[in-house]
Design an enzyme around this catalytic site. Structure first.
Site, PDB file in Angstrom:
ATOM      1  N   LYS A   1       0.687   5.626   8.101  1.00  0.00           N
ATOM      2  CA  LYS A   1       1.280   5.805   6.774  1.00  0.00           C
ATOM      3  C   LYS A   1       0.213   5.954   5.713  1.00  0.00           C
ATOM      4  O   LYS A   1       0.281   6.836   4.843  1.00  0.00           O
ATOM      5  CB  LYS A   1       2.206   4.625   6.469  1.00  0.00           C
ATOM      6  CG  LYS A   1       2.844   4.633   5.099  1.00  0.00           C
ATOM      7  CD  LYS A   1       2.105   3.764   4.085  1.00  0.00           C
ATOM      8  CE  LYS A   1       2.127   2.296   4.460  1.00  0.00           C
ATOM      9  NZ  LYS A   1       1.482   1.459   3.429  1.00  0.00           N
TER      10      LYS A   1
ATOM     11  N   SER B   1       0.866  -1.187   0.000  1.00  0.00           N
ATOM     12  CA  SER B   1       0.000   0.000   0.000  1.00  0.00           C
ATOM     13  C   SER B   1       0.896   1.228   0.000  1.00  0.00           C
ATOM     14  O   SER B   1       1.499   1.566   1.021  1.00  0.00           O
ATOM     15  CB  SER B   1      -0.912   0.001   1.231  1.00  0.00           C
ATOM     16  OG  SER B   1      -1.786  -1.102   1.202  1.00  0.00           O
TER      17      SER B   1
ATOM     18  N   LYS C   1      -7.152   1.758  -2.611  1.00  0.00           N
ATOM     19  CA  LYS C   1      -6.717   1.308  -1.286  1.00  0.00           C
ATOM     20  C   LYS C   1      -6.692   2.466  -0.290  1.00  0.00           C
ATOM     21  O   LYS C   1      -7.070   2.305   0.876  1.00  0.00           O
ATOM     22  CB  LYS C   1      -5.333   0.657  -1.364  1.00  0.00           C
ATOM     23  CG  LYS C   1      -4.773   0.191  -0.009  1.00  0.00           C
ATOM     24  CD  LYS C   1      -5.695  -0.810   0.684  1.00  0.00           C
ATOM     25  CE  LYS C   1      -5.238  -1.124   2.104  1.00  0.00           C
ATOM     26  NZ  LYS C   1      -3.999  -1.907   2.181  1.00  0.00           N
TER      27      LYS C   1
END
Length: 292
Positions: A237, A94, A169
């Site tokens: 993140k 990701s 995502k």
């Protein structure tokens, strides 16, 4: 088919095992030790991403963040130091949608194909082969790799071109974070009001508020089981990616920003390696009350 797998962490190890169980020959590399189960299934451990690429037709990458993917691809012993002609890179990490487009373009220029294919479903989904896989890239390449995706997941969608899988995502991670925060608030409210959070959750599971987050993460909050299926540090993140992308788009994401502050509070109090359901601890700190 000769496959490569780079990055054998919480997610990568069970994903690679599922590919090996289907009879595929794997060459793998990772920072730490390779799981005995994977080696017993015939996987060959090598030192570098270049060696994995040289031995494989399709190379899967599952590492934490954009800099690690860049190093795997373009570092001193990266994938691109081998010939990429006839090979396909499938990045299931990701990472940044913007950087993904650059990576794909560079791989294409070197004769390789590239898919970005981040996943949702956590360690359980990786282990059970039920991940949701969001793919960006050329349709013909997607169709060629799809039988392998079907060994890893159940909901497999070609979202669009390179970078669109990563964009999807990021959207997924916004929804998951906001749902974890909502469940945290609701159960903490019920608990501080004097209600039994176990019974409140049970009641909510039968109504319109029912969700996978309430089912799985609500239970973790109540039982205080914060061993990581997906670490707070990784969700930080992902929300950073969301907020950075939103800034580039001149878009406000106020609730995403709030969730990030709560994750930051958890991390500042030593919780960065806990499961993201431990977001509830930030709210507990402000409420001076533990949910359970």
């Amino acid at each position: 088919m000769k496959l490569g797998f780079i990055g054998l962490g919480i997610m990568g190890t069970p994903m690679a095992i599922n590919l090996a169980r289907a009879g595929h020959q794997l060459h793998v590399t990772t920072i730490g030790p390779v799981a005995d189960e994977l080696l017993s299934l015939g996987a060959v451990s090598v030192e570098t991403a270049r060696q994995v690429t040289e031995a494989s037709d399709i190379i899967f990458i599952m590492v934490p963040d954009t800099p690690q993917v860049e190093e795997v691809l373009f570092g001193e012993n990266g994938c691109t130091k081998a010939s990429l002609k006839g090979k396909t890179i499938v990045d299931m990490s990701s990472i940044s949608p913007i950087e993904t487009k650059r990576f794909a373009r560079q791989v294409n220029e070197l004769g390789g194909d590239y898919l970005d294919a981040p996943v949702s479903g956590g360690e359980i989904g990786a282990r059970e082969g039920t991940l949701s896989i969001m793919v960006g890239g050329d349709e013909a390449v997607f169709e060629r790799v799809k039988p392998l995706f079907e060994l890893l997941g159940k909901n497999i969608t070609l979202v669009g071109g390179n970078g669109d899988g990563q964009t999807c995502k990021v959207a997924n991670q916004i929804i998951v974070a906001l749902n974890i925060e909502a469940v945290s608030e609701a159960l903490l409210f019920a608990s501080k009001a004097g209600a039994d959070p176990v019974r409140v959750r049970q009641a909510l599971m039968g109504g319109f508020a029912s969700s996978r987050i309430l089912e799985v993460h609500g239970e973790r909050m109540i039982k205080r089981t914060f061993n990581p299926g997906f670490k707070i540090a990784l969700h930080q993140k992902d929300l950073n990616l969301a907020l950075q992308s939103a800034k580039a788009l001149a878009l406000n994401l106020p609730n995403t920003a709030t969730c990030q502050e709560l994750f930051n509070t958890c991390a500042a109090n030593g919780g960065s390696q806990l499961d993201h359901s431990a977001l509830v601890q930030a709210l507990e700190l402000m409420a001076n009350h533990k949910l359970a």
